[in-house]
Write a protein that holds these residues in place. Sequence first.
Motif, PDB file in Angstrom:
ATOM      1  N   ASN B 686       0.869  -1.184   0.000  1.00 13.98           N
ATOM      2  CA  ASN B 686       0.000   0.000   0.000  1.00 13.98           C
ATOM      3  C   ASN B 686       0.903   1.229   0.000  1.00 13.98           C
ATOM      4  O   ASN B 686       1.383   1.655   1.042  1.00 13.98           O
ATOM      5  CB  ASN B 686      -0.914  -0.018   1.235  1.00 13.98           C
ATOM      6  N   PRO B 687       1.177   1.782  -1.168  1.00 16.81           N
ATOM      7  CA  PRO B 687       2.165   2.884  -1.259  1.00 16.81           C
ATOM      8  C   PRO B 687       1.877   4.050  -0.322  1.00 16.81           C
ATOM      9  O   PRO B 687       2.792   4.613   0.273  1.00 16.81           O
ATOM     10  CB  PRO B 687       2.073   3.300  -2.729  1.00 16.81           C
ATOM     11  N   LEU B 688       0.598   4.417  -0.162  1.00 16.60           N
ATOM     12  CA  LEU B 688       0.269   5.541   0.722  1.00 16.60           C
ATOM     13  C   LEU B 688       0.687   5.231   2.160  1.00 16.60           C
ATOM     14  O   LEU B 688       1.284   6.056   2.848  1.00 16.60           O
ATOM     15  CB  LEU B 688      -1.242   5.818   0.661  1.00 16.60           C
ATOM     16  N   SER B 689       0.398   4.003   2.604  1.00 16.16           N
ATOM     17  CA  SER B 689       0.760   3.620   3.972  1.00 16.16           C
ATOM     18  C   SER B 689       2.267   3.516   4.129  1.00 16.16           C
ATOM     19  O   SER B 689       2.813   3.860   5.182  1.00 16.16           O
ATOM     20  CB  SER B 689       0.133   2.273   4.332  1.00 16.16           C
ATOM     21  N   VAL B 690       2.939   3.031   3.102  1.00 17.54           N
ATOM     22  CA  VAL B 690       4.394   2.900   3.162  1.00 17.54           C
ATOM     23  C   VAL B 690       5.029   4.270   3.370  1.00 17.54           C
ATOM     24  O   VAL B 690       5.886   4.456   4.244  1.00 17.54           O
ATOM     25  CB  VAL B 690       4.923   2.233   1.872  1.00 17.54           C
ATOM     26  N   VAL B 691       4.587   5.233   2.598  1.00 19.04           N
ATOM     27  CA  VAL B 691       5.152   6.575   2.741  1.00 19.04           C
ATOM     28  C   VAL B 691       4.825   7.135   4.123  1.00 19.04           C
ATOM     29  O   VAL B 691       5.665   7.764   4.775  1.00 19.04           O
ATOM     30  CB  VAL B 691       4.643   7.506   1.611  1.00 19.04           C
ATOM     31  N   GLY B 692       3.612   6.868   4.598  1.00 21.63           N
ATOM     32  CA  GLY B 692       3.232   7.327   5.936  1.00 21.63           C
ATOM     33  C   GLY B 692       4.113   6.724   7.018  1.00 21.63           C
ATOM     34  O   GLY B 692       4.506   7.407   7.970  1.00 21.63           O
ATOM     35  N   GLN B 693       4.436   5.442   6.879  1.00 18.43           N
ATOM     36  CA  GLN B 693       5.334   4.803   7.839  1.00 18.43           C
ATOM     37  C   GLN B 693       6.716   5.450   7.804  1.00 18.43           C
ATOM     38  O   GLN B 693       7.334   5.694   8.835  1.00 18.43           O
ATOM     39  CB  GLN B 693       5.476   3.305   7.521  1.00 18.43           C
ATOM     40  N   ILE B 694       7.198   5.692   6.604  1.00 19.93           N
ATOM     41  CA  ILE B 694       8.548   6.247   6.469  1.00 19.93           C
ATOM     42  C   ILE B 694       8.603   7.655   7.059  1.00 19.93           C
ATOM     43  O   ILE B 694       9.537   8.012   7.788  1.00 19.93           O
ATOM     44  CB  ILE B 694       8.982   6.237   4.983  1.00 19.93           C
ATOM     45  N   GLN B 695       7.573   8.441   6.793  1.00 19.35           N
ATOM     46  CA  GLN B 695       7.577   9.808   7.332  1.00 19.35           C
ATOM     47  C   GLN B 695       7.442   9.801   8.850  1.00 19.35           C
ATOM     48  O   GLN B 695       8.090  10.589   9.545  1.00 19.35           O
ATOM     49  CB  GLN B 695       6.447  10.616   6.674  1.00 19.35           C
ATOM     50  N   GLY B 696       6.616   8.906   9.365  1.00 18.44           N
ATOM     51  CA  GLY B 696       6.459   8.835  10.814  1.00 18.44           C
ATOM     52  C   GLY B 696       7.723   8.361  11.502  1.00 18.44           C
ATOM     53  O   GLY B 696       8.148   8.928  12.520  1.00 18.44           O
ATOM     54  N   GLY B 697       8.347   7.342  10.944  1.00 22.65           N
ATOM     55  CA  GLY B 697       9.587   6.830  11.526  1.00 22.65           C
ATOM     56  C   GLY B 697      10.697   7.860  11.461  1.00 22.65           C
ATOM     57  O   GLY B 697      11.476   8.034  12.409  1.00 22.65           O
ATOM     58  N   THR B 698      10.756   8.554  10.362  1.00 21.06           N
ATOM     59  CA  THR B 698      11.747   9.612  10.179  1.00 21.06           C
ATOM     60  C   THR B 698      11.593  10.683  11.259  1.00 21.06           C
ATOM     61  O   THR B 698      12.575  11.173  11.825  1.00 21.06           O
ATOM     62  CB  THR B 698      11.574  10.236   8.781  1.00 21.06           C
ATOM     63  N   THR B 699      10.359  11.026  11.563  1.00 22.07           N
ATOM     64  CA  THR B 699      10.105  12.087  12.535  1.00 22.07           C
ATOM     65  C   THR B 699      10.498  11.653  13.945  1.00 22.07           C
ATOM     66  O   THR B 699      10.982  12.468  14.741  1.00 22.07           O
ATOM     67  CB  THR B 699       8.624  12.505  12.458  1.00 22.07           C
ATOM     68  N   GLN B 700      10.294  10.383  14.260  1.00 23.48           N
ATOM     69  CA  GLN B 700      10.739   9.918  15.579  1.00 23.48           C
ATOM     70  C   GLN B 700      12.268   9.962  15.678  1.00 23.48           C
ATOM     71  O   GLN B 700      12.822  10.246  16.741  1.00 23.48           O
ATOM     72  CB  GLN B 700      10.219   8.503  15.858  1.00 23.48           C
ATOM     73  N   GLY B 701      12.927   9.717  14.564  1.00 21.63           N
ATOM     74  CA  GLY B 701      14.384   9.846  14.556  1.00 21.63           C
ATOM     75  C   GLY B 701      14.818  11.289  14.727  1.00 21.63           C
ATOM     76  O   GLY B 701      15.796  11.588  15.410  1.00 21.63           O
ATOM     77  N   LEU B 702      14.055  12.186  14.115  1.00 22.40           N
ATOM     78  CA  LEU B 702      14.337  13.622  14.290  1.00 22.40           C
ATOM     79  C   LEU B 702      14.209  13.999  15.760  1.00 22.40           C
ATOM     80  O   LEU B 702      15.030  14.740  16.309  1.00 22.40           O
ATOM     81  CB  LEU B 702      13.360  14.427  13.430  1.00 22.40           C
ATOM     82  N   GLY B 703      13.169  13.489  16.399  1.00 22.80           N
ATOM     83  CA  GLY B 703      12.957  13.791  17.814  1.00 22.80           C
ATOM     84  C   GLY B 703      14.135  13.352  18.660  1.00 22.80           C
ATOM     85  O   GLY B 703      14.608  14.105  19.530  1.00 22.80           O
ATOM     86  N   LEU B 704      14.637  12.153  18.383  1.00 21.82           N
ATOM     87  CA  LEU B 704      15.796  11.671  19.145  1.00 21.82           C
ATOM     88  C   LEU B 704      17.022  12.550  18.870  1.00 21.82           C
ATOM     89  O   LEU B 704      17.853  12.781  19.744  1.00 21.82           O
ATOM     90  CB  LEU B 704      16.104  10.208  18.784  1.00 21.82           C
ATOM     91  N   ALA B 705      17.113  13.062  17.664  1.00 21.91           N
ATOM     92  CA  ALA B 705      18.284  13.861  17.305  1.00 21.91           C
ATOM     93  C   ALA B 705      18.342  15.182  18.064  1.00 21.91           C
ATOM     94  O   ALA B 705      19.420  15.591  18.502  1.00 21.91           O
ATOM     95  CB  ALA B 705      18.296  14.133  15.792  1.00 21.91           C
TER      96      ALA B 705
END
Lengths: 295, 793, 186
Positions: B686-705
């Motif tokens: 599901n491409p829409l969900s895949v992109v949503g997962q990637i953006q969400g995961g990316t943001t949690q990494g930003l938070g840790l940074a």
Amino acid sequence: MDFLRPATWEEALAAKAEHPTAVPIAGGTDVMVEINFDHRRPDVLLDLNRVVDLYEWEVGEETVRLGAAVPYTRVIEALGRELPGLALAARTVGSPQIRNRGSVGGNLGAASPAGDSHPPLLAAGAEVEAVSVRGTRLIPVEEFYTGVKRNALAPDELIRAVHIAKADGPQQFSKVGTRNAMVIAVCAFGLALHPATRTVRTGIGSAAPTPVRAGTAEEFLTAALEEEGLWDSGRTVPPSVARQFADLVAACASPIDDVRGSAAYRRHALRVMARRTLGWTWDEYLGNERSARCA
Amino acid sequence: MGVTRTPTPTTQGSETTGGIGESTLRPDGVLKTTGEFAYASDLWHEDMLWGHTLRSPHAHAEIVSLDVSRALAQPGVYAVLTYDDLPTDVRHYGLEIQDTPVLAHGRVRHHGEPVALVAADHPETARRAAAKIRVEYRQLPVVVDEATATAPDAPLIHEGRTDHHSGHVPHPNVVHRQPIVRGDADAAARRADVIVTGDYEVGMQDQAFLGPESGLAVPAEDGGVDLYIATQWLHADLRQIAPVLGLPEEKVRMTLSGVGGAFGGREDLSMQIHACLLALRTGKPVKMVYNRFESFFGHVHRHPATLHYEHGATRDGKITHMRCRIVLDGGAYASSSPAVVGNASSLSAGPYVIDDVDIEALALYTNNPPCGAMRGFGAVQACFAYEAQMDKLAAALGMDPVEFRRLNAMSQGAVMPTGQVVDSPAPVAELLRRVKAMPMPPEREWESAGGGVDVRALPGGLSNTTHGEGVVRGVGYAVGIKNVGFSEGFDDYSTARVRLEVIAGEPVATVHTAMAEVGQGGVTVHAQIARTELGVTQVTIDPADTRVGSAGSTSASRQTYVTGGAVRHTCQAVRERVLELGRAKLGTHHPAWATAELLLESGKVVTDDGEVLAGLAEVLGDEAIDIEREWRHRPTEPFDLRTGQGRGHVQYSFAAHRAVVDVDTELGLVKVVELACAQDVGKALNPLSVVGQIQGGTTQGLGLAVMEEILVSDRATVRNPSFTDYLIPTILDTPPIPVDVLELADDHAPYGLRGVGEAPTLSSTPAVVAAIRAATGLALRRVPVRPENLTGT
Amino acid sequence: MRVTFTVNGRRQEADDVWEGESLLYVLRERMGLPGSKNACEQGECGSCTVRLDGVPVCACLVAAGQVQDREVVTVEGLADFAKERDTGAAGPGTDPGAAQRWQPRPAGPATELSPVQQAFVDAGAVQCGFCTPGLLVAADELLERNAQPTDADIREALSGNLCRCTGYEKILDAVRLAAARTGTEA
């Protein structure tokens, strides 16, 4: 717990006289957090939402009489010209939802050193209108803060309004937080130029047990601007003056280390904010402002 | 009146029809926007009581006395429970090691440990009663790091350990230790032209899911209990709950309620047993809902880590060797620390070809808050360190950091430090190339045409700290590797039940699994798989519960792979049954029934040439096909305890990031301007969900940074358990996140897919920090990066 | 104490309210309206955002007694609220008894959504969904004030609503989509 709902200011004062331990609640943005997290169990909550007088303001000749419960959103929308420093600070308070409920009166009542409205009130010059059934007194805002989360109100008093001097020159507010929105101040700084009296005033937030003015810094800068004839010359403030002003501001703070930041960082940040806000206000005074856009 | 707001089946029909590969919409999406979707904290039952937990204010203390009499005497209180009230001899639980007491017994080992439970008719009544419980503590010395944990006279966090790791650890305060040795690092180091070392630290991150821990336990007439709960793995919960209650598993019926995010924080039990105990004791339904303060104590966090790394490289840019030592703070209870050690060690070299390695990872028992699963566990910590090392190496060699990485990037066929051959695509160099090739964001976006300044585009944002002064841009890159699925020989399977029947003339598939939908969109994918495999339009997703076999955990990026695989596998069995029925009923009508490859499409049985043989309605008639099947991925094996060798992982996933930041170098404030990501997902179901997962995961990494850390005092108490002082990114902190999705099929996985959820969380953090380093020239060896680190204060 | 106020167009009454209860608690536990979410209860996440006399506020920070005789719109009433705004026709409101007995129903084409709700579904702005109700109320109010917001406007207006799943990109997409669709219709 009792919940009192006075319909008028007089009823509110009477209730407060009868229940001196009653905790006033307007926007609820401080009080409800304390209740939700079991940090506070007042005997009586005194709801001020129905006291319409508290939600109004009057723009006078010299001052704005700002009702204690006027939400920050209204300050931003309606008072940006008269109270530019406070409007800038209001825009940094919490979130849009919090700004729709929170008020300067609440900030004063809570008297947290981190309250965002304190620095601009100190810088602009303000008096707190404290009222009880016994009468009304105007407390200069510098004298209002008496300790960490303590203020000069008597047990039977309520804050009716804050009388804030209308801006006679540029004002700025700057606040450091570790997030780009919805953040409590690590420290904050307010600066007001008062060309009418050729003085400057300041306010420091979150870097001392109470909000404070940087008195020696104000005196130094006021004197330096005068000596160098800068009010009239149209020249920029010399870097050495700005630097010394900034150092003096930092020296006026007595910050601590806590979860939000170190004391050393707070001093450092105050220095930077003092220098920058001086630059912005002076640029604006000289008429070549490049001020922040209030969208 | 019974329980309201229990989950019910959701049906997707004519309005959403897509199969795999299409961006179909969530079956629960509408309910989630109307406010009707029932989360665990929304459960309600007539006459229900409210449970409340009394927790330890100390990190390490002996409980000298405990008196609940005043609490019990309070009107409105129905029960007060302590350790002594537990009904059986099974009084501990744990995911891997059963070391966690259901309620503290004689001693508390971390701040916030549950000591007593109260059930009352109103949450405030329960709180007031809990405040009347008298607990006398005698504080004990705290163990807070490796030095204090392994000192000769260190207090033992768990005396008399008998767990399966206790025999091989160097000290009883070490939960698990995993060395990995491959090649000859000493010899390889002698070939190196440059050697760089670094010491790195990762702070304690919190999952900070928005839906707090909550659930409702309803006592049943058969002496059992029905538990409605937000969790990541119903059956693992059940396995831990039932013995403590003294009930057979079939008498503990669990149903997944709406889950408000998880990210690893719901792998361990929180209030599950507590609510059941109170319900069984009082004979009344008991609801428990943690508030945000309590939630910080109610779940484990990401392991803080200290990491020492040494890398060498030849002048032409080839990495010679790597040595590292990773120390993870597991806190007071084991949780998933052993698995975190396994990941940290086996993935410590990153997605690079390094033949000679000497690796050690271990997790400690301390009196700090328990740490366990959080998105990307083990790999996140390692990635921050090895990516910092890559930049250091590139700088030492005078090479471009991306080109240096590409030169050493692994590809299919590479050998991991564990000796495992990567036998599916590993497009590491390609991901780096892609992320670097993305267009750069514009500079000085805060300058508006009218000469004004938009502070929202500047570091500090609305706080009005700069109008451009001191702002320097930096760009940084990082890439990471994460395992998918449960590893090290774990029997990682999932179960799916699929029913196919004709309702009102139309074939309807019903998919029933115990998969915890925590927001990731597994239910969307299940409906897509059923449509693709069974050729139906209408799919009903039954609520997840323990009436069907285990689906394993919603973690390790595994659910689409494993439960998705199980749904597909079961659908295929259903399809075979359809064809059997068809052959039996209609086989004589057309020779293709016997000879052709047959498919189910658009509600019909068709040949691979597209010829329609029959409608599903015709084949099925009144018969419902109902099949439950388990499905497993390829087996893995444990890592050798001495050498770390072993085919430990099922699949690897890769993502690369480019971070662009503006740093106010004077105030030390960071604005992440853009965080571009390229990730290989094998096949985007599901491409829409895949992109949503990637953006969400990316943001949690930003938070840790740049902002997220649970701060612990020198007495090991949590200093910032609130959303006021534990900050997660707002929409003003989160930049545009352009995503480039690569789909290189893994032939071993269903549809060629690759687990998506975790990889983007890894490389996001080091990319942001690399960009800050580029802007400031500072070394920055610790995350989160605080303003103090950037200003030398 | 007893508290009486209007929720989603209907007069509602709650008895035996503890004076320290928040509006959020009363909505969720006494009125069968748990759509407003309890994620932080300290005004730091926006998940409980409701309209109080039209103004977006955190329901967790409003004392229950403060809403006496006032009007509240929650996410459950958002579709009706938006419809009323667009057409002037009052919606049916939510019956408290029915709300208390409520069970989820299969979502289907019959469910009427406001433009911003539909956009959140279509744009993939919903993952776990816990932040969604608060974001919807805030986004709907933004679009009411500013039909064509810039990205910076959207970010500022939604900066009081935390989301932990999406990284906000799809939420921005959803608000842009709702604005574009509304703009096209107008």
